[in-house]
Structure formats: structure tokens, C-alpha cells
Design a protein around this motif. Sequence first.
Motif, PDB file in Angstrom:
ATOM      1  N   UNK A 180     -21.565-115.077 -17.333  1.00  0.00           N
ATOM      2  CA  UNK A 180     -20.363-114.499 -16.718  1.00  0.00           C
ATOM      3  C   UNK A 180     -19.311-114.200 -17.772  1.00  0.00           C
ATOM      4  N   UNK A 181     -19.145-115.161 -18.671  1.00  0.00           N
ATOM      5  CA  UNK A 181     -18.139-114.996 -19.717  1.00  0.00           C
ATOM      6  C   UNK A 181     -18.475-113.782 -20.590  1.00  0.00           C
ATOM      7  N   UNK A 182     -19.755-113.640 -20.924  1.00  0.00           N
ATOM      8  CA  UNK A 182     -20.095-112.517 -21.803  1.00  0.00           C
ATOM      9  C   UNK A 182     -20.035-111.195 -21.044  1.00  0.00           C
ATOM     10  N   UNK A 183     -20.361-111.224 -19.731  1.00  0.00           N
ATOM     11  CA  UNK A 183     -20.216-110.001 -18.929  1.00  0.00           C
ATOM     12  C   UNK A 183     -18.754-109.586 -18.869  1.00  0.00           C
ATOM     13  N   UNK A 184     -17.901-110.584 -18.709  1.00  0.00           N
ATOM     14  CA  UNK A 184     -16.469-110.291 -18.630  1.00  0.00           C
ATOM     15  C   UNK A 184     -15.996-109.650 -19.926  1.00  0.00           C
ATOM     16  N   UNK A 185     -16.460-110.209 -21.041  1.00  0.00           N
ATOM     17  CA  UNK A 185     -16.075-109.658 -22.343  1.00  0.00           C
ATOM     18  C   UNK A 185     -16.617-108.243 -22.503  1.00  0.00           C
ATOM     19  N   UNK A 186     -17.858-108.027 -22.026  1.00  0.00           N
ATOM     20  CA  UNK A 186     -18.478-106.707 -22.193  1.00  0.00           C
ATOM     21  C   UNK A 186     -17.758-105.652 -21.358  1.00  0.00           C
ATOM     22  N   UNK A 187     -17.393-105.998 -20.122  1.00  0.00           N
ATOM     23  CA  UNK A 187     -16.724-105.030 -19.248  1.00  0.00           C
ATOM     24  C   UNK A 187     -15.238-104.908 -19.578  1.00  0.00           C
ATOM     25  N   UNK A 188     -14.719-105.946 -20.227  1.00  0.00           N
ATOM     26  CA  UNK A 188     -13.291-106.004 -20.527  1.00  0.00           C
ATOM     27  C   UNK A 188     -12.432-105.788 -19.281  1.00  0.00           C
ATOM     28  N   UNK A 189     -12.886-106.387 -18.181  1.00  0.00           N
ATOM     29  CA  UNK A 189     -12.146-106.304 -16.925  1.00  0.00           C
ATOM     30  C   UNK A 189     -11.480-107.652 -16.687  1.00  0.00           C
ATOM     31  N   UNK A 190     -10.357-107.618 -15.996  1.00  0.00           N
ATOM     32  CA  UNK A 190      -9.679-108.858 -15.655  1.00  0.00           C
ATOM     33  C   UNK A 190     -10.458-109.597 -14.570  1.00  0.00           C
ATOM     34  N   UNK A 191     -10.811-110.847 -14.844  1.00  0.00           N
ATOM     35  CA  UNK A 191     -11.523-111.659 -13.856  1.00  0.00           C
ATOM     36  C   UNK A 191     -10.579-112.738 -13.347  1.00  0.00           C
ATOM     37  N   UNK A 192     -10.524-112.896 -12.051  1.00  0.00           N
ATOM     38  CA  UNK A 192      -9.819-114.045 -11.466  1.00  0.00           C
ATOM     39  C   UNK A 192     -10.872-114.872 -10.746  1.00  0.00           C
ATOM     40  N   UNK A 193     -11.038-116.096 -11.208  1.00  0.00           N
ATOM     41  CA  UNK A 193     -12.164-116.914 -10.785  1.00  0.00           C
ATOM     42  C   UNK A 193     -11.644-118.175 -10.133  1.00  0.00           C
ATOM     43  N   UNK A 194     -12.072-118.473  -8.931  1.00  0.00           N
ATOM     44  CA  UNK A 194     -11.628-119.745  -8.367  1.00  0.00           C
ATOM     45  C   UNK A 194     -12.786-120.716  -8.277  1.00  0.00           C
ATOM     46  N   UNK A 195     -12.498-121.967  -8.537  1.00  0.00           N
ATOM     47  CA  UNK A 195     -13.549-122.972  -8.561  1.00  0.00           C
ATOM     48  C   UNK A 195     -12.943-124.356  -8.373  1.00  0.00           C
ATOM     49  N   UNK A 196     -13.783-125.291  -7.949  1.00  0.00           N
ATOM     50  CA  UNK A 196     -13.340-126.687  -7.935  1.00  0.00           C
ATOM     51  C   UNK A 196     -14.036-127.440  -9.060  1.00  0.00           C
ATOM     52  N   UNK A 197     -14.876-126.715  -9.819  1.00  0.00           N
ATOM     53  CA  UNK A 197     -15.657-127.339 -10.873  1.00  0.00           C
ATOM     54  C   UNK A 197     -14.918-127.156 -12.200  1.00  0.00           C
ATOM     55  N   UNK A 198     -14.368-128.246 -12.730  1.00  0.00           N
ATOM     56  CA  UNK A 198     -13.524-128.113 -13.917  1.00  0.00           C
ATOM     57  C   UNK A 198     -14.311-127.623 -15.128  1.00  0.00           C
ATOM     58  N   UNK A 199     -15.622-127.933 -15.179  1.00  0.00           N
ATOM     59  CA  UNK A 199     -16.348-127.490 -16.372  1.00  0.00           C
ATOM     60  C   UNK A 199     -16.529-125.973 -16.364  1.00  0.00           C
ATOM     61  N   UNK A 200     -16.731-125.372 -15.163  1.00  0.00           N
ATOM     62  CA  UNK A 200     -16.797-123.906 -15.079  1.00  0.00           C
ATOM     63  C   UNK A 200     -15.501-123.296 -15.600  1.00  0.00           C
ATOM     64  N   UNK A 201     -14.392-123.858 -15.142  1.00  0.00           N
ATOM     65  CA  UNK A 201     -13.099-123.308 -15.543  1.00  0.00           C
ATOM     66  C   UNK A 201     -12.876-123.484 -17.038  1.00  0.00           C
ATOM     67  N   UNK A 202     -13.206-124.650 -17.567  1.00  0.00           N
ATOM     68  CA  UNK A 202     -12.953-124.921 -18.984  1.00  0.00           C
ATOM     69  C   UNK A 202     -13.802-124.023 -19.879  1.00  0.00           C
ATOM     70  N   UNK A 203     -15.064-123.834 -19.507  1.00  0.00           N
ATOM     71  CA  UNK A 203     -15.974-123.070 -20.361  1.00  0.00           C
ATOM     72  C   UNK A 203     -15.595-121.590 -20.389  1.00  0.00           C
ATOM     73  N   UNK A 204     -15.268-121.024 -19.217  1.00  0.00           N
ATOM     74  CA  UNK A 204     -15.177-119.564 -19.142  1.00  0.00           C
ATOM     75  C   UNK A 204     -13.780-118.991 -19.379  1.00  0.00           C
ATOM     76  N   UNK A 205     -12.745-119.775 -19.078  1.00  0.00           N
ATOM     77  CA  UNK A 205     -11.431-119.157 -18.911  1.00  0.00           C
ATOM     78  C   UNK A 205     -10.667-118.922 -20.202  1.00  0.00           C
ATOM     79  N   UNK A 206      -9.831-117.890 -20.176  1.00  0.00           N
ATOM     80  CA  UNK A 206      -8.780-117.739 -21.173  1.00  0.00           C
ATOM     81  C   UNK A 206      -7.577-118.568 -20.754  1.00  0.00           C
ATOM     82  N   UNK A 207      -7.334-118.562 -19.456  1.00  0.00           N
ATOM     83  CA  UNK A 207      -6.235-119.349 -18.909  1.00  0.00           C
ATOM     84  C   UNK A 207      -6.687-120.013 -17.620  1.00  0.00           C
ATOM     85  N   UNK A 208      -6.184-121.223 -17.430  1.00  0.00           N
ATOM     86  CA  UNK A 208      -6.527-121.943 -16.210  1.00  0.00           C
ATOM     87  C   UNK A 208      -5.232-122.270 -15.487  1.00  0.00           C
ATOM     88  N   UNK A 209      -5.251-122.083 -14.165  1.00  0.00           N
ATOM     89  CA  UNK A 209      -4.149-122.589 -13.349  1.00  0.00           C
ATOM     90  C   UNK A 209      -4.724-123.730 -12.526  1.00  0.00           C
TER      91      UNK A 209
END
Lengths: 368, 288
Positions: A180-209
Motif C-alpha cells: 500500500x505504501x509503495x502504491x501510494x508513493x507510485x500514484x502520488x495521491x493523498x491517502x487517508x487511512x483509518x485503522x485501529x491497528x497501530x502497526x499499520x499506521x506506524x509503518x505506512x503513514x507520513x502523519x498519524x492522527x
Amino acid sequence: MANPAPDLQCLDLTKDFDDFRAVDHVSFEVPQGSFFSILGPSGCGKTTLLRMIAGFQSPSSGDLLIKGASMIGVPPNKRPVSMVFQHLALFPTMNIGDNVGFGLRQRGVARAEIARRVDEILARVGLPGVAGRRVDQLSGGQKQRVAIARCMVLEPDVLLLDEPLGALDLKLREHMKVELKSLQAAFNTTFVYITHDQSEALVMSDNIAVMNRGRFEQIGPPQEVYHSPDTAFVAGFVGEANRIDARLVSVNGPVLTLESESGAALSVEAAQSGLSAGQRAQVFLRPEAIELTTSAEGLEGRENVTKGTVASVLFNGANSSVTVQHASGTPISVALPQTGDMAKLRPGSTVYTSWHPGRARVYPAPGA
Amino acid sequence: MTTDGSKLGFYLLLAPILLWLVVLIILPHLGLFWVSISEKIGPREFQTGFGNYVTFFEEPLYWRTFARTAIMSILATALTLIFGFPIAYYIAKLTRGRTKTTLFLMCMIPFWVSELVRTFGWMILLRETGVFSNLLQYLGLVSGPVEFLYNDAAIMVGLVYTSILFMVVPLVTTLDSLDDSLIEAGYDLGGNSLSILREIVIPHAMPGIVSGCIVVFMLSLGNYLTPILLGGKDSLWFTGMIYTQFITRFNWELGSALGFLLLALSSGVVFLGLKLSRQSLADTMGRA
């Protein structure tokens, strides 16, 4: 940022259901091309927030801007956002090509052009030549990529993802995070991702809320959220942490001296804790911040040294940990390095734990 | 031993349905078929042949009534679908919990009363001295009494009313199983209500639509009460014609032949409908 208007901007967004406030004055902005995660426990309002961005729910108050234009009152089919649903919501009555081409058909794109763009996008997500297949002929990870392709073929300004990895098994989930992270980089589109899994958020995000009870507790890059959480909730929710309930004894410049409920003395560095002597507080300590030794040698002059016994060893490869029971108080979890004599630790072994005052975080106890 | 026991249980459980099939369906039809290929050549004298079927094709009244019944039934099925689909969609997708159960029950309640009573209810509404006629006169829209009964429109109203439940139930079941997120995804990808209905809802509901249509078509085609009561003596419904052959004319041979033709007609139309909608019978009956 050269772009004056961020892709997505929420201003004081609030959503009330009857007498329940699901989203409470949330403001944030997501710059173009970044991966933004909203992390929170279930029921914290993150799905409601996402559905407001997609347009399925309208905010009670506040404003929502996409590329600077307000989206209030704009129906979901007119918004430049696309959403990957929790269970993907691929249309089972259509084949893959028709699924991906659905949005283009709605826009009245010519048939040949649709076919070309569908093939192109499927190739970009690494699934060339599957257009003729049925949805149930694909594996979980492939469906995931088709769902993303179905949205990306419309070239949305913002792609919303509603915990799409939740239904996958662990191995595939780990793999899809990277993908997902590399797809996001390839498309260069803004992704807003919601999750309850902190490791998903930590691995993929530029910013976490980090969201709790309808509010954002902290917004920041993963490292910042992990290492310097703003609130006790963030410290407890993101990553593993030992929580020690304590009372503040004295303040010495940046160094606080506390006494835990079991009577142990703790020394913590916290420049602006806002705490005063006598107040109740919570100390959060990451398992990897605690140093483990089998003898007291070389620990002279270190702070927060405690003797204890190993209560249990939880072997999990590189993420192994031990729980250490001190003379009093609740057992704490300590990361177990897989080196030297540490591998020989057994329940009942005597160990010494020590930690640097700068590596713990202290917050006022709730209600204190 | 256990397998023997379970085998016995299997056959015992199967017995009622086998008995029902053989005694109440297969045997009567075999008998009926036998009667239908018996030509009367004199008092109590018969010979085997297809003369009764030939009579059907030679007499325009018979096959015109046959065609009329088929076309009216297809029309009734289409109308039932058009009225039933929005009702089913509303119940399945736009209501929740208590409201849903209540609405569903309200669709069912009229069916607790016998079809005869319900049809008489329509006669009270539609007849010359009935509710509608009086209402129109009271409002001053017409000067004299109006007869709404004894025409094709009255038959159509009766047929749609009688069979709408059998359309709504399978439709609610299939629409219930349509995940809301699919509809949301449709909107999210830029679809409008019409294109979502066409590309997502209807394809998903197809098994329900087809099974509802089959049931409603069969019910309309084989209906006797509604066309006779609401359409009057000249309703020209094929079942009425069969009744006449059996009961008034006492011509069982021709009546049987007409009955078999009706069976062939319903099977033929259902087969055609399945082919056109690209559904299989097992599929539609299994899901709805």
C-alpha cells in the motif's frame, strides 16, 4: 509546500447523533501526496469522520475542504474522493474489468478508452490481464489491489481507506502494508487511512492522527507519536508501554521524583509536565527503554535500578519479552534482546532492570 | 448398522414427498393425459388420437383465449414487478428493525383472508353501486353511476393485488442480502440512482426477480376466481374454458387436452423467461 491549498482540510468538524457526539471539533489538513492515518480504538468516531469526508454523512457543524473547495452539501458521487471500503465492496455481479471501469462508465467515457485505462491501471497495481475474471476467482490480496485500482482509475484527489486490511490474514497483512505504501508513493495521491491497528499506521503513514472519543489527541509523524506522545492515551495506545501509577514527590528542575503506588522511587525527566508535588501521575515506560542485566555489576550510578525476578518469558523471535516482578507492584514487560546470557533466562531468574529518566513519559493521572 | 439405520430414516423422511409427488401430481397427470388423447367416436366408445388437440387449433375461440390469457398473465407479472420492486426495496433497504417487521407484516395481513373474500372486497369497491362509483358521483366528477367491474382493467387489478405478496417476499429476501456498502461504493464511484439501480441492484436482485415472476406468472395463468369474478362471464380466461369443458359441457377429453396445453404454455414461458434473463431454475429457487 508549493501548493497553497492542501488536498484535504477539516475545520472544526463536528458530528452529533441524537445525544452522542461522534466527532468533536476535529481540525486537520493533509498536504498533497501524503499518507495520513487516523488511528483510534473502535468507536472513537474515525469511521464517522471518514464517511463525512466521503459524503455519506453530513457534519453537524464545521467545514470540509478538498483542494480548497468546500464539500458541504456536495453528494458523494460529485466529490473528487474515492473510498476503499472495509470489505472492499467489489461488485460480485460484474467481472474485474467492469468493476474497475464502473466509475469511468458513469462519467460517460468511450468504451475503447475505458478498456485501455482499465488495462493500464490493472497493470500498475500488478494484476495485468485479470479484467475478464470474476471477483471470486481472486485472492484476498488481489481483491485489495482491484479495489484500489477501481478508485485510482478515476484519479481522485483523495483516496479514503476504511481499514481495508482488517479481513486479511497476518502474513498477507504485513505484505499489503508495504505494498500500500509503495502504491501510494507510485500514484502520488493523498491517502487517508483509518485503522485501529497501530502497526499499520506506524509503518505506512507520513502523519498519524490519534483519535479518542471523537477528538484528535495528537497529530504528528509516526516517530513523534511513538516517542513523544502528547497525552497518556496516546502513550498507552500507540505501541507497547508499561503504565505505573505514581505520586509526585518532588520537582528538581527537569527531574521529577515520584513514588509508585507500591512504594518504589522513580526518577523521570520531564521538562514541562505541568505537575506539582503531591499530585497523582501516570508513568509510561516502553519495554525497549528498559535495560535488563543479570548482575548488579556496572549499574552503579545508573538511575531507576530495581532488582526483580523473571515471572515469565514470552518468546517471539525478535519481539521477545519477559515480564519482571519486582519486590512490589505489578509486573512490568521488558524487551528481551536475543543475545548472550539473556537467552538463558528462565522464570525465577534474578534480574536487574534499569532505565534512563529521559525515556519515560509522565502525565497527570486522569481525574487528578 | 448405523448406516442402515440412517438409510431407513432417509427413506422414511423422503416417503411423504414421494407419495405426494406420485399420488397427487404424477398419477393425476398421467390419467389426464390418457383422457386427453382419447377421442370420442360414439357413446362410451373411444379411440386413441390427438383429435382433441386438433380441435383446439381449429377453433379460434380456444387459441385466442389461450393467447389472451398468456399475454394478460405476462402483463400482470410485469405490473406486479413494477409495483412490487419499490415496495420490496423500501422494506429491505430503507427501513430497519421494528418498522421493517411491521411493513412486512402489513404486506402479509391481507393474505390471512381467503382469496374469495378479498376478491369480493374489490367488487364492493368497483361495482356500479360501489365505493368508487359513489365517490365520483359525490365529488361531482360524473353524472351517473360508473361500472368499473367486468373489464380487463378490473381483472388486471385483481391479478396484481392477488399476487403481489409472492413478488415482494422473494425480492425482499434478495435485496436484504445486498450489502449496503455496494450501493455506497456505487455512489462513491460517481454513479447516480438510476445507474446504480441498473448496474448493481437489479443484477443482484435478478434471482429474486425471476423467481417472483415465475410464481406470479403461474398464479395468474392458473387463476380462476379473480378473472371470473372481476371479469364477469366474458372474461375469456383459459382456466374458465377448461372448467366449462369439464363441468358444463362434460367434455373431459377436450378439457384434459386444454389442461395439458396450459401446462405446456406455462412451462414454455418460464423456460423462455429463464433463457432471456440468463438464470437457471436451480439458482433462482435456491436463493429466493
